[in-house]
Design a protein around this motif. Structure first.
Motif, mmCIF file in Angstrom:
data_model
loop_
_atom_site.group_PDB
_atom_site.id
_atom_site.type_symbol
_atom_site.label_atom_id
_atom_site.label_comp_id
_atom_site.label_asym_id
_atom_site.label_seq_id
_atom_site.Cartn_x
_atom_site.Cartn_y
_atom_site.Cartn_z
ATOM 1 N N LEU A 297 56.513 -53.290 79.313
ATOM 2 C CA LEU A 297 56.057 -51.902 79.380
ATOM 3 C C LEU A 297 57.190 -50.934 79.693
ATOM 4 O O LEU A 297 57.189 -49.797 79.213
ATOM 5 N N ARG A 298 58.159 -51.360 80.489
ATOM 6 C CA ARG A 298 59.288 -50.464 80.771
ATOM 7 C C ARG A 298 60.058 -50.133 79.506
ATOM 8 O O ARG A 298 60.568 -49.022 79.354
ATOM 9 N N ARG A 299 60.136 -51.072 78.612
ATOM 10 C CA ARG A 299 60.864 -50.822 77.370
ATOM 11 C C ARG A 299 59.979 -50.212 76.294
ATOM 12 O O ARG A 299 60.443 -49.439 75.455
ATOM 13 N N ALA A 300 58.684 -50.540 76.330
ATOM 14 C CA ALA A 300 57.771 -50.000 75.329
ATOM 15 C C ALA A 300 57.333 -48.579 75.662
ATOM 16 O O ALA A 300 56.996 -47.807 74.764
ATOM 17 N N MET A 301 57.337 -48.231 76.966
ATOM 18 C CA MET A 301 56.883 -46.902 77.401
ATOM 19 C C MET A 301 57.966 -46.279 78.294
ATOM 20 O O MET A 301 57.776 -46.097 79.495
ATOM 21 N N PRO A 302 59.110 -45.946 77.715
ATOM 22 C CA PRO A 302 60.242 -45.472 78.525
ATOM 23 C C PRO A 302 60.000 -44.135 79.199
ATOM 24 O O PRO A 302 60.759 -43.758 80.099
ATOM 25 N N GLU A 303 58.956 -43.409 78.788
ATOM 26 C CA GLU A 303 58.664 -42.131 79.441
ATOM 27 C C GLU A 303 58.093 -42.313 80.846
ATOM 28 O O GLU A 303 58.091 -41.369 81.644
ATOM 29 N N ILE A 304 57.620 -43.508 81.163
ATOM 30 C CA ILE A 304 57.099 -43.790 82.505
ATOM 31 C C ILE A 304 58.266 -44.176 83.410
ATOM 32 O O ILE A 304 59.067 -45.036 83.043
ATOM 33 N N PRO A 305 58.409 -43.565 84.581
ATOM 34 C CA PRO A 305 59.495 -43.957 85.486
ATOM 35 C C PRO A 305 59.463 -45.463 85.753
ATOM 36 O O PRO A 305 58.391 -46.028 86.019
ATOM 37 N N ALA A 306 60.622 -46.102 85.670
ATOM 38 C CA ALA A 306 60.678 -47.557 85.787
ATOM 39 C C ALA A 306 60.069 -48.047 87.093
ATOM 40 O O ALA A 306 59.379 -49.070 87.125
ATOM 41 N N GLU A 307 60.289 -47.304 88.174
ATOM 42 C CA GLU A 307 59.793 -47.750 89.468
ATOM 43 C C GLU A 307 58.278 -47.691 89.569
ATOM 44 O O GLU A 307 57.669 -48.325 90.455
ATOM 45 N N ALA A 308 57.638 -46.946 88.661
ATOM 46 C CA ALA A 308 56.179 -46.844 88.698
ATOM 47 C C ALA A 308 55.506 -48.077 88.110
ATOM 48 O O ALA A 308 54.322 -48.326 88.370
ATOM 49 N N LEU A 309 56.250 -48.847 87.308
ATOM 50 C CA LEU A 309 55.707 -50.058 86.705
ATOM 51 C C LEU A 309 56.161 -51.262 87.516
ATOM 52 O O LEU A 309 57.354 -51.553 87.607
ATOM 53 N N ARG A 310 55.229 -51.964 88.103
ATOM 54 C CA ARG A 310 55.552 -53.106 88.969
ATOM 55 C C ARG A 310 54.455 -54.154 88.843
ATOM 56 O O ARG A 310 53.318 -53.849 88.473
ATOM 57 N N PRO A 311 54.791 -55.410 89.149
ATOM 58 C CA PRO A 311 53.779 -56.465 89.055
ATOM 59 C C PRO A 311 52.575 -56.159 89.942
ATOM 60 O O PRO A 311 52.704 -55.580 91.021
ATOM 61 N N GLY A 312 51.397 -56.553 89.435
ATOM 62 C CA GLY A 312 50.181 -56.378 90.211
ATOM 63 C C GLY A 312 49.362 -55.171 89.831
ATOM 64 O O GLY A 312 48.217 -55.049 90.271
ATOM 65 N N LEU A 313 49.907 -54.264 89.020
ATOM 66 C CA LEU A 313 49.128 -53.099 88.601
ATOM 67 C C LEU A 313 47.945 -53.545 87.740
ATOM 68 O O LEU A 313 48.037 -54.507 86.972
ATOM 69 N N THR A 314 46.850 -52.831 87.857
ATOM 70 C CA THR A 314 45.680 -53.096 87.028
ATOM 71 C C THR A 314 45.731 -52.215 85.782
ATOM 72 O O THR A 314 46.489 -51.234 85.726
ATOM 73 N N PRO A 315 44.914 -52.533 84.763
ATOM 74 C CA PRO A 315 44.852 -51.651 83.590
ATOM 75 C C PRO A 315 44.507 -50.211 83.955
ATOM 76 O O PRO A 315 45.026 -49.268 83.341
ATOM 77 N N LEU A 316 43.654 -50.037 84.952
ATOM 78 C CA LEU A 316 43.308 -48.671 85.376
ATOM 79 C C LEU A 316 44.524 -47.964 85.975
ATOM 80 O O LEU A 316 44.743 -46.768 85.735
ATOM 81 N N ASP A 317 45.327 -48.701 86.754
ATOM 82 C CA ASP A 317 46.556 -48.128 87.310
ATOM 83 C C ASP A 317 47.492 -47.675 86.190
ATOM 84 O O ASP A 317 48.093 -46.592 86.255
ATOM 85 N N ILE A 318 47.608 -48.513 85.160
ATOM 86 C CA ILE A 318 48.526 -48.222 84.061
ATOM 87 C C ILE A 318 48.033 -47.020 83.259
ATOM 88 O O ILE A 318 48.831 -46.156 82.859
ATOM 89 N N ALA A 319 46.718 -46.931 83.055
ATOM 90 C CA ALA A 319 46.162 -45.764 82.366
ATOM 91 C C ALA A 319 46.491 -44.482 83.115
ATOM 92 O O ALA A 319 46.704 -43.425 82.510
ATOM 93 N N GLY A 320 46.563 -44.566 84.435
ATOM 94 C CA GLY A 320 46.895 -43.401 85.241
ATOM 95 C C GLY A 320 48.331 -42.947 85.107
ATOM 96 O O GLY A 320 48.688 -41.857 85.575
#
Length: 208
Positions: free
Chosen positions: A101-124
């Motif tokens: 996801l960090r490489r597929a969605m580079p507009e999202i700050p890298a630190e916001a993507l971390r193991p354990g996030l749920t699909p709802l977290d990612i949608a946010g």
């Protein structure tokens, strides 16, 4: 009379042109003023978007930019293609999923993507910039289409007004625009190649 600029050929749109059109689509869908749409703000958590609003934005962009936007959720697309256990385990983002996801969605700050996030977290984490990136990818794919009609070879293909196609003025043939989900999947395969396939094999259960 609307003050929105008319749909424009993909070749004449700059990235900033696209960004402003996406901001306008978001503002209209969410009933906001343009100035209220921070391109980096979470559509869900900060701008109040709901699931149907995402579809509304998608349809508006298709009309505005004459493209075919993807329909599948990014996690569904990844899991469907690369198999279970690579991106999500027990509906939680894996370490491989973070890398993807960090490489597929580079507009999202890298630190916001971390193991354990749920699909709802990612949608946010989805923002206007996410739609900008995707719209630019669709426009690039459209611009790469052969300009000659596949039926008569005339260089007379133009955007159809009411469908997601190019139509030939010479013979009337219709050519579908690139499918949004296929464009994004091809981009992922080009980005990761064998690296992602190896990750999937490492993650697969023994004996699978």
């Amino acid at each position: 009379m609307s003050d929105r600029p008319p749909p424009t050929a993909a070749s004449t749109l700059s990235e900033e042109d696209v960004r402003q059109r996406v901001r306008r689509a978001v503002a209209d869908a969410l009933d906001l003023e343009l100035e209220e749409v921070d391109p980096c703000a979470s559509l869900v958590d900060e701008l109040g978007a709901e699931s149907l609003d995402f579809l509304d934005i998608t349809f508006r962009l298709e009309d505005e930019l004459a493209i075919r936007m993807p329909r599948l959720d990014v996690l569904y697309r990844l899991e469907n293609h690369f198999g279970p256990g690579v991106v999500l385990v027990d509906r939680r983002l894996t370490e491989h999923g973070v890398v993807i996801l960090r490489r597929a969605m580079p507009e999202i700050p890298a630190e916001a993507l971390r193991p354990g996030l749920t699909p709802l977290d990612i949608a946010g984490l989805v923002s206007t910039e996410t739609f900008v990136r995707v719209a630019l990818q669709m426009l690039t794919a459209k611009a790469a289409m052969p300009r000659a009609c596949p039926q008569c070879a005339a260089l007379d293909l133009r955007d159809a007004k009411s469908t997601r196609e190019l139509v030939c003025d010479a013979c009337g043939a219709r050519v579908p625009l690139p499918d949004g989900d296929e464009v994004l999947l091809a981009a992922l395969e080009e980005t990761f190649g064998d690296e992602l396939a190896a990750s999937a094999e490492d993650t697969a259960p023994a004996g699978a």
